[in-house]
Scaffold this active site. Structure first.
Site, PDB file in Angstrom:
ATOM      1  N   ARG A 210      -8.831  -0.551   4.057  1.00 42.83           N
ATOM      2  CA  ARG A 210      -7.916   0.455   3.507  1.00 42.83           C
ATOM      3  C   ARG A 210      -6.552  -0.136   3.185  1.00 42.83           C
ATOM      4  O   ARG A 210      -5.847   0.331   2.307  1.00 42.83           O
ATOM      5  CB  ARG A 210      -7.730   1.605   4.513  1.00 42.83           C
ATOM      6  CG  ARG A 210      -8.990   2.420   4.782  1.00 42.83           C
ATOM      7  CD  ARG A 210      -8.629   3.673   5.554  1.00 42.83           C
ATOM      8  NE  ARG A 210      -7.401   4.236   5.024  1.00 42.83           N
ATOM      9  CZ  ARG A 210      -6.488   4.838   5.782  1.00 42.83           C
ATOM     10  NH1 ARG A 210      -6.672   4.959   7.076  1.00 42.83           N
ATOM     11  NH2 ARG A 210      -5.397   5.313   5.245  1.00 42.83           N
TER      12      ARG A 210
ATOM     13  N   LYS B 109       0.844  -1.204   0.000  1.00 43.33           N
ATOM     14  CA  LYS B 109       0.000   0.000   0.000  1.00 43.33           C
ATOM     15  C   LYS B 109       0.877   1.252   0.000  1.00 43.33           C
ATOM     16  O   LYS B 109       0.685   2.183  -0.787  1.00 43.33           O
ATOM     17  CB  LYS B 109      -0.910   0.035   1.221  1.00 43.33           C
ATOM     18  CG  LYS B 109      -1.587   1.397   1.447  1.00 43.33           C
ATOM     19  CD  LYS B 109      -2.478   1.403   2.667  1.00 43.33           C
ATOM     20  CE  LYS B 109      -1.785   1.615   3.945  1.00 43.33           C
ATOM     21  NZ  LYS B 109      -1.457   3.015   4.267  1.00 43.33           N
ATOM     22  N   ASN B 110       1.873   1.292   0.906  1.00 43.33           N
ATOM     23  CA  ASN B 110       2.655   2.513   1.095  1.00 43.33           C
ATOM     24  C   ASN B 110       3.696   2.756   0.011  1.00 43.33           C
ATOM     25  O   ASN B 110       4.430   3.732   0.069  1.00 43.33           O
ATOM     26  CB  ASN B 110       3.283   2.505   2.489  1.00 43.33           C
ATOM     27  CG  ASN B 110       2.208   2.663   3.549  1.00 43.33           C
ATOM     28  OD1 ASN B 110       1.068   3.046   3.239  1.00 43.33           O
ATOM     29  ND2 ASN B 110       2.544   2.364   4.783  1.00 43.33           N
TER      30      ASN B 110
ATOM     31  N   CYS C  40      -4.937  12.546  13.075  1.00 43.79           N
ATOM     32  CA  CYS C  40      -5.621  11.261  12.930  1.00 43.79           C
ATOM     33  C   CYS C  40      -5.515  10.510  14.241  1.00 43.79           C
ATOM     34  O   CYS C  40      -4.836  10.965  15.159  1.00 43.79           O
ATOM     35  CB  CYS C  40      -5.081  10.487  11.736  1.00 43.79           C
ATOM     36  SG  CYS C  40      -3.743   9.367  12.116  1.00 43.79           S
TER      37      CYS C  40
ATOM     38  N   ARG D 227       0.377  14.444  13.465  1.00 41.57           N
ATOM     39  CA  ARG D 227       0.931  14.218  12.108  1.00 41.57           C
ATOM     40  C   ARG D 227       0.982  15.497  11.264  1.00 41.57           C
ATOM     41  O   ARG D 227       0.349  15.580  10.207  1.00 41.57           O
ATOM     42  CB  ARG D 227       0.186  13.115  11.395  1.00 41.57           C
ATOM     43  CG  ARG D 227       0.187  11.814  12.177  1.00 41.57           C
ATOM     44  CD  ARG D 227      -0.531  10.704  11.476  1.00 41.57           C
ATOM     45  NE  ARG D 227       0.219  10.151  10.356  1.00 41.57           N
ATOM     46  CZ  ARG D 227      -0.204   9.129   9.612  1.00 41.57           C
ATOM     47  NH1 ARG D 227      -1.385   8.588   9.860  1.00 41.57           N
ATOM     48  NH2 ARG D 227       0.522   8.670   8.621  1.00 41.57           N
TER      49      ARG D 227
ATOM     50  N   ASP E  99       4.328   0.270  12.074  1.00 39.75           N
ATOM     51  CA  ASP E  99       3.117  -0.331  11.505  1.00 39.75           C
ATOM     52  C   ASP E  99       2.950  -1.795  11.879  1.00 39.75           C
ATOM     53  O   ASP E  99       1.957  -2.421  11.493  1.00 39.75           O
ATOM     54  CB  ASP E  99       3.116  -0.183   9.980  1.00 39.75           C
ATOM     55  CG  ASP E  99       2.982   1.278   9.556  1.00 39.75           C
ATOM     56  OD1 ASP E  99       3.236   1.575   8.382  1.00 39.75           O
ATOM     57  OD2 ASP E  99       2.644   2.114  10.417  1.00 39.75           O
TER      58      ASP E  99
HETATM   59  C1  EPZ Z   1       4.076   6.864   6.555  1.00 47.75           C
HETATM   60  O1  EPZ Z   1       3.277   7.900   7.130  1.00 47.75           O
HETATM   61  C2  EPZ Z   1       3.146   5.664   6.370  1.00 47.75           C
HETATM   62  N1  EPZ Z   1       2.062   6.031   5.490  1.00 47.75           N
HETATM   63  C3  EPZ Z   1       2.607   5.234   7.721  1.00 47.75           C
HETATM   64  O2  EPZ Z   1       1.828   4.046   7.543  1.00 47.75           O
HETATM   65  C4  EPZ Z   1       3.757   4.894   8.644  1.00 47.75           C
HETATM   66  O3  EPZ Z   1       3.268   4.621   9.929  1.00 47.75           O
HETATM   67  C5  EPZ Z   1       4.724   6.095   8.737  1.00 47.75           C
HETATM   68  O4  EPZ Z   1       5.156   6.498   7.431  1.00 47.75           O
HETATM   69  C6  EPZ Z   1       5.969   5.764   9.550  1.00 47.75           C
HETATM   70  O5  EPZ Z   1       6.630   4.668   9.027  1.00 47.75           O
HETATM   71  C7  EPZ Z   1       2.291   6.049   4.136  1.00 47.75           C
HETATM   72  O6  EPZ Z   1       3.367   5.795   3.643  1.00 47.75           O
HETATM   73  C8  EPZ Z   1       1.124   6.400   3.270  1.00 47.75           C
HETATM   74  P1  EPZ Z   1       6.037  10.184   8.795  1.00 47.75           P
HETATM   75  P2  EPZ Z   1       3.829   9.401   7.213  1.00 47.75           P
HETATM   76  O7  EPZ Z   1       5.863  11.481   8.099  1.00 47.75           O
HETATM   77  O8  EPZ Z   1       4.714   9.685   6.062  1.00 47.75           O
HETATM   78  C9  EPZ Z   1       6.394  13.447  12.244  1.00 47.75           C
HETATM   79  C10 EPZ Z   1      -0.046   2.608   7.748  1.00 47.75           C
HETATM   80  O9  EPZ Z   1      -0.521   2.036   8.736  1.00 47.75           O
HETATM   81  N2  EPZ Z   1       6.314  14.447  11.161  1.00 47.75           N
HETATM   82  O10 EPZ Z   1       7.232   9.375   8.473  1.00 47.75           O
HETATM   83  O11 EPZ Z   1       2.667  10.283   7.441  1.00 47.75           O
HETATM   84  C11 EPZ Z   1       5.084  12.672  12.410  1.00 47.75           C
HETATM   85  O12 EPZ Z   1       4.167  13.370  13.195  1.00 47.75           O
HETATM   86  C12 EPZ Z   1       0.424   4.079   7.870  1.00 47.75           C
HETATM   87  O13 EPZ Z   1       0.109   2.082   6.644  1.00 47.75           O
HETATM   88  C13 EPZ Z   1       6.478  15.787  11.469  1.00 47.75           C
HETATM   89  O14 EPZ Z   1       6.666  16.149  12.623  1.00 47.75           O
HETATM   90  O15 EPZ Z   1       4.717   9.316   8.541  1.00 47.75           O
HETATM   91  C14 EPZ Z   1       5.559  11.365  13.028  1.00 47.75           C
HETATM   92  O16 EPZ Z   1       5.680  11.531  14.402  1.00 47.75           O
HETATM   93  C15 EPZ Z   1       0.096   4.669   9.196  1.00 47.75           C
HETATM   94  N3  EPZ Z   1       6.399  16.689  10.459  1.00 47.75           N
HETATM   95  C16 EPZ Z   1       6.929  11.172  12.381  1.00 47.75           C
HETATM   96  O17 EPZ Z   1       7.334  12.443  11.871  1.00 47.75           O
HETATM   97  C17 EPZ Z   1       6.196  16.326   9.153  1.00 47.75           C
HETATM   98  O18 EPZ Z   1       6.133  17.187   8.260  1.00 47.75           O
HETATM   99  C18 EPZ Z   1       6.960  10.161  11.243  1.00 47.75           C
HETATM  100  O19 EPZ Z   1       5.912  10.451  10.379  1.00 47.75           O
HETATM  101  C19 EPZ Z   1       6.029  14.961   8.862  1.00 47.75           C
HETATM  102  C20 EPZ Z   1       6.094  14.035   9.879  1.00 47.75           C
END
Ligand code: EPZ
Length: 455
Positions: free
Chosen positions: A402, A22-23, A120, A125, A310
C-alpha cells in the site's frame, strides 16, 4: 498470498531513489476533481493505494488516461465528467483516505455520499473534524447505513477552529473552501509537508491559498479552477526515505537516499544522529553512515514539524539494536504499538502500555516468522529482519504494497538478501534458495530475481 523472506545481517550499502509521497499523491489525485479537465501529475508512486484511488476516481467517472509508467511516474487524469458523487464501502474499507472525496465532490457537485471509514488497526480515527469544518462552510450531513450523505446548496467561507490538527481533515476542508464564496480561515490546521504540497497543487489550478504549512490557512474562494498547463510533480516521500535510513542505521550500513528533501524529515535525522549515525545532506540527498555502536534514545511523536508517528514503528525496531533503554511515546494514535509483540517474537525486550513503550536494546535480534498488522508496522518488521541474525518471514505484506514502491527491488540494490515468495514456500532450504537466487547488489539483474519462486 505472498510473503517476504529476509536473510539478515547484511550491512546495506549504496544509493536508493526516493519515490513520490503516498500521503501527497492521494489527496492531489482526488483534488483533480475540483478542476474539470485533463491533469498531468509527475513522480506518482506505484502503490496499491494509488491504484485504489485511481479506481475510485474511475468509478466516479474520471478515468486515468495513461497507465502509471513506473519509469517517471507520470500520470494523465481526466476529470471533465463526474458521473457519480459516491465513494462506496468496498473502496473506503480498503483505503480510509477515500474519505478525501467528500470536500471536492460537495464543492463540485453540491452533494456526496461516502462510506464512513470506520476504525483501523492503529486507532478509532473518527472524521468529526472533517464534518465540523465542512458544515461550517454550509454543508449538511446525514449519517445513515454506514454512509455520510452530504449536500451543499452553497458553500460560503467561514472561520474554522479544529480541535486537533488533523491531516486529511485539513485537506478535505481546503479542497471545498477553494470553491466557496468568500474567505475561509482554518485555525489549528495541520502543517504536514503533504498538506503544503496539496495547497501548492491547488494554487497551480488557480486557487488562492495563504499560510499553508502554518497553523492558520487562509483560502479566498474562486468561481472555478482549471487544470495546470504543466505537469505537477509530487514531493518526495519523507516516510519512505526515513524507513531506508532506519534500515541503514540498524544494519550498520552506508546508504544515500537521492531525489529526496532533508528539510521534510529533520526530526527523524536528529534522532538518527542522537542514536550515533553520521548524516550528510545536500539539497536533494541524505547520506547515513553508522560505524560505531547504536545509542538508545527517547522520542515522542507529534504533528509536523515534530517526530512523525509514521516513523515510530521503524525506530522502535532500530532501538532493539542499541545497547540500553530507549523510550517511545506515541501521542497521535491510541493503538500504534502492534509491532511490539511481533518484534518480541524476534527476541526484542519491549514493554508497551497505552502510549508509552520501553525498549531494552540488546544489540541483536534473531530471525522468525512475523505478521504485519498495518503499513508502518510491516516496515518496522522489515527493518528488524534486515539486521537480525538468520531468516525472517514477514506475512500479510499487502500492507507494505500500500505504501512502499518496489521495496524488495530497492533493498536488493542496497545488498539485502530479500525475496518475495508464495506463502506456500515454507521449508528453510527453499526459503534460503529463494533469497540466494537473488543476484548480488549492483548486478544488472539484481532487480529481477530468477530461481525458485523468488519474485
Ligand atoms: C494522515 O492520516 C496520514 N494518512 C497518516 O499516515 C498519518 O499517520 C496521520 O495523518 C498523522 O500524521 C494520510 O495522509 C492518507 P489525522 P489522518 O486525521 O489524516 C484524530 C500512513 O502510514 N482525529 O491527522 O487520518 C485521529 O483519531 C498513514 O501513511 C479526530 O479525532 O490522521 C488521530 O488521533 C497512517 N477527528 C489524530 O486526530 C478527526 O476528524 C490525527 O489524525 C480527525 C482526526
Amino acid at each position: 498470498m505472498e510473503k517476504i523472506v529476509i536473510d539478515g545481517g547484511q550491512a546495506l550499502r549504496g544509493s536508493v531513489v526516493n519515490s513520490g509521497a503516498k500521503n501527497a499523491a492521494l489527496p492531489i489525485l482526488i483534488a483533480t476533481l475540483v478542476a474539470p479537465g485533463e491533469h498531468r501529475l509527475a513522480n506518482v508512486p506505484d502503490l496499491a493505494d494509488v491504484s485504489s484511488t485511481l479506481s475510485l476516481l474511475g468509478r466516479i467517472g474520471c478515468p486515468s488516461l495513461a497507465k502509471l509508467d513506473g519509469a517517471d511516474g507520470t500520470l494523465r487524469l481526466d476529470t471533465t465528467r463526474v458521473a457519480y458523487s459516491e465513494a462506496p464501502y468496498d473502496v473506503v474499507r480498503k483505503m480510509r483516505a477515500s474519505v478525501l472525496v467528500l470536500g471536492p465532490l460537495l464543492a463540485r457537485c453540491g452533494e456526496a455520499r461516502v462510506s464512513l471509514p470506520g476504525g483501523c488497526a492503529i486507532g478509532v480515527r473518527p472524521i468529526d473534524q472533517h464534518l465540523k469544518g465542512l458544515e461550517a462552510l454550509g454543508c449538511r450531513f446525514e449519517l445513515a447505513n454506514g454512509y455520510v450523505n452530504g449536500v451543499a446548496p452553497e458553500l460560503k467561507g467561514a472561520e474554522i477552529h479544529l480541535d486537533v490538527p488533523t491531516v486529511t481533515g485539513t485537506e478535505n476542508i481546503v479542497m471545498a473552501a477553494v470553491l466557496a464564496r468568500g474567505t475561509t480561515r482554518i485555525h489549528n490546521a495541520a502543517r504536514e509537508p503533504e498538506v503544503v504540497d496539496l495547497c501548492r497543487f491547488l494554487i497551480s489550478l488557480g486557487a488562492r491559498i495563504d499560510g499553508a504549512g502554518t497553523p492558520t490557512i487562509v483560502i479566498d474562494g474562486v468561481d472555478r479552477l482549471t487544470p495546470a498547463s504543466r505537469p505537477y510533480r509530487i514531493l518526495p516521500d519523507r516516510v519512505e526515505a526515513g524507513t531506508y535510513l532506519a534500515a541503514a542505521a540498524a544494519t550498520g550500513g552506508d546508504v544515500t537516499v537521492t531525489g529526496s528533501d532533508p528539510t521534510l524529515l529533520q526530526a527523524v535525522l536528529d534522532l538518527l544522529e542522537r542514536a550515533g549515525c553520521t548524516i550528510e545532506t545536500s539539497r536533494d540527498t541524505i547520506r547515513l553512515r553508522r560505524e560505531g555502536e547504536l545509542r538508545p534514545f527517547s522520542v515522542t511523536t507529534e504533528p509536523f514539524p515534530g517526530f512523525p508517528t509514521d516513523m515510530q514503528a521503524q525506530v522502535m525496531a532500530l532501538a532493539c539494536f542499541a545497547r540500553g533503554t530507549s523510550s517511545i511515546v506515541e501521542t497521535i494514535f491510541e493503538n500504534r504499538f502492534l509491532h511490539a509483540a511481533e518484534l518480541s517474537r524476534m527476541g526484542a525486550k519491549i514493554t508497551a502500555s497505552e502510549r508509552t513503550a520501553k525498549v531494552e536494546g540488546t544489540g541483536s535480534l534473531q530471525g522468525a516468522a512475523v505478521m504485519a498488522s498495518d503499513l508502518r508496522a510491516s516496515a518496522a518488521l522489515v527493518v528488524a529482519a534486515l539486521a537480525a541474525r538468520g531468516l525472517t518471514e514477514v506475512l500479510r505484506i499487502y500492507h507494505l504494497d500500500r505504501g512502499y514502491d518496489d521495496l524488495c527491488g530497492k533493498l536488493r540494490r542496497l545488498g539485502a538478501r530479500i525475496a518475495r515468495v508464495g506463502d506456500e514456500i515454507a521449508s528453510r532450504d527453499a526459503l534460503l534458495a529463494a533469497v540466494a537466487s537473488v543476484p548480488a547488489a549492483g548486478s544488472s539483474a539484481a532487480t529481477d530475481a530468477g530461481g525458485v519462486a523468488a519474485r
